[in-house]
Motif scaffolding. Structure first.
Motif, PDB file in Angstrom:
ATOM      1  N   CYS A  48      59.977  37.072  60.289  1.00 21.13           N
ATOM      2  CA  CYS A  48      58.744  37.481  59.637  1.00 21.13           C
ATOM      3  C   CYS A  48      57.771  36.305  59.598  1.00 21.13           C
ATOM      4  O   CYS A  48      58.174  35.148  59.533  1.00 21.13           O
ATOM      5  N   TYR A  63      50.954  42.711  69.932  1.00 21.16           N
ATOM      6  CA  TYR A  63      52.241  42.130  70.321  1.00 21.16           C
ATOM      7  C   TYR A  63      52.760  42.818  71.579  1.00 21.16           C
ATOM      8  O   TYR A  63      52.413  43.973  71.872  1.00 21.16           O
ATOM      9  N   PHE A  75      58.587  46.827  64.541  1.00 20.53           N
ATOM     10  CA  PHE A  75      57.499  46.016  64.001  1.00 20.53           C
ATOM     11  C   PHE A  75      57.071  46.561  62.640  1.00 20.53           C
ATOM     12  O   PHE A  75      56.910  47.774  62.471  1.00 20.53           O
ATOM     13  N   HIS A  76      56.897  45.646  61.653  1.00 20.01           N
ATOM     14  CA  HIS A  76      56.438  46.016  60.312  1.00 20.01           C
ATOM     15  C   HIS A  76      55.247  45.144  59.943  1.00 20.01           C
ATOM     16  O   HIS A  76      55.240  43.939  60.210  1.00 20.01           O
ATOM     17  N   LEU A  77      54.259  45.745  59.300  1.00 26.17           N
ATOM     18  CA  LEU A  77      53.124  45.011  58.751  1.00 26.17           C
ATOM     19  C   LEU A  77      52.968  45.421  57.298  1.00 26.17           C
ATOM     20  O   LEU A  77      52.798  46.604  56.986  1.00 26.17           O
ATOM     21  N   THR A  84      53.792  49.061  53.025  1.00 22.50           N
ATOM     22  CA  THR A  84      53.922  49.112  54.475  1.00 22.50           C
ATOM     23  C   THR A  84      52.658  49.718  55.083  1.00 22.50           C
ATOM     24  O   THR A  84      52.344  50.886  54.845  1.00 22.50           O
ATOM     25  N   HIS A  96      47.134  46.636  66.379  1.00 24.57           N
ATOM     26  CA  HIS A  96      46.824  47.154  65.043  1.00 24.57           C
ATOM     27  C   HIS A  96      45.720  46.310  64.412  1.00 24.57           C
ATOM     28  O   HIS A  96      45.739  45.077  64.509  1.00 24.57           O
ATOM     29  N   TYR A 105      49.476  38.475  54.103  1.00 21.74           N
ATOM     30  CA  TYR A 105      49.985  39.626  54.843  1.00 21.74           C
ATOM     31  C   TYR A 105      51.228  39.194  55.617  1.00 21.74           C
ATOM     32  O   TYR A 105      51.255  38.124  56.220  1.00 21.74           O
ATOM     33  N   PHE A 107      54.068  40.184  58.571  1.00 22.15           N
ATOM     34  CA  PHE A 107      54.441  41.043  59.695  1.00 22.15           C
ATOM     35  C   PHE A 107      55.772  40.551  60.248  1.00 22.15           C
ATOM     36  O   PHE A 107      56.007  39.355  60.378  1.00 22.15           O
ATOM     37  N   CYS A 108      56.648  41.505  60.559  1.00 23.74           N
ATOM     38  CA  CYS A 108      58.025  41.207  60.940  1.00 23.74           C
ATOM     39  C   CYS A 108      58.364  41.868  62.265  1.00 23.74           C
ATOM     40  O   CYS A 108      57.908  42.986  62.559  1.00 23.74           O
TER      41      CYS A 108
END
Length: 230
Positions: A48, A63, A75-77, A84, A96, A105, A107-108
């Motif tokens: 992350c 990405y 992918f997580h934001l 989420t 995004h 923020y 992101f992972c």
């Protein structure tokens, strides 16, 4: 892949914080520069990154998975409140854009679903409206005098400069993305090349064995097995 020159801070639960373009002791990206980064995500791991943002700014993140089996990643934001905002499951790339508020923020990139294959991931951050353009315009006005005599407007000059700056930034972004596409395509081609060479050697080995067996069988058909009398 050579280790990245950017320092990273180890966090709980296998997460990492990325510190890019920041002076010592400052855990944030430089707000006046876009950033891109390429890293290797091992199998069964999740990494992350944090990006501090200002209110009414814009965060654009793109990405791509450059290498690795399946060319996919989760992918997580997340917002500063832990909500989420974006969730991509098993995607090879994504773009995004979010309007931001004050806070960090997160992101992972999640590769925990893979038990064998590591992934090479490229991502780019584009930060807009970070609060510096207005100050730059005020600084311009301090040094420009006599514009009425030249029948020119400072706003027109600034508009033209900002337009050129935006176009140059877009050109740099496109070139960076093209390099990422080229890297991914090269990895795919090299993987296919190695696979073709491997199976070609296997087929060659099978052909040699089959040929040897056929020669032996033909020779055995023409051998005189009768014992001569003495």
């Amino acid at each position: 892949m050579a280790p990245s020159p950017w320092p990273r801070l180890l966090l709980p639960l296998g997460c990492f914080a990325l510190l890019l373009s920041a002076p010592p002791g400052a855990a944030e990206f430089s707000p006046s520069l876009d950033s891109d980064f390429t890293f290797t995500l091992p199998a069964g791991r999740k990494e992350c990154f944090y990006q501090p943002m200002r209110k009414e700014a814009s965060l654009e993140l793109e990405y791509q998975v450059l290498d690795g089996a399946g060319l996919d990643v989760d992918f997580h934001l997340l917002s500063p409140k832990g909500e989420t905002l974006v969730f991509d499951e098993r995607k090879s790339d994504g773009v995004h854009t979010v309007e931001t508020e004050d806070g960090d923020y997160m992101f992972c990139f999640d590769n925990t679903f893979s038990t064998i294959s590591e992934k090479v991931i490229f991502f780019e951050l584009i930060l807009d409206n970070m609060g510096e353009d207005g100050q730059d315009q005020e600084d311009w006005k301090k040094y420009v005098t006599g514009t009425d005599l030249l029948d020119m407007k400072l706003e027109d000059i600034l508009e033209s400069i900002n337009s050129v700056k935006a176009r140059l930034s877009k050109s740099v972004q496109i070139q960076t993305l093209l390099r990422a596409f080229e890297a991914r395509d090269r990895n795919i081609q090299e993987s296919n090349f190695d696979r073709v060479n491997f199976w070609s050697m296997v087929n060659l080995g099978v052909m040699v064995v089959v040929s040897a067996v056929q020669v032996y069988m033909l020779k055995s058909l023409f051998e005189d097995k009768r014992k001569s009398r003495t």
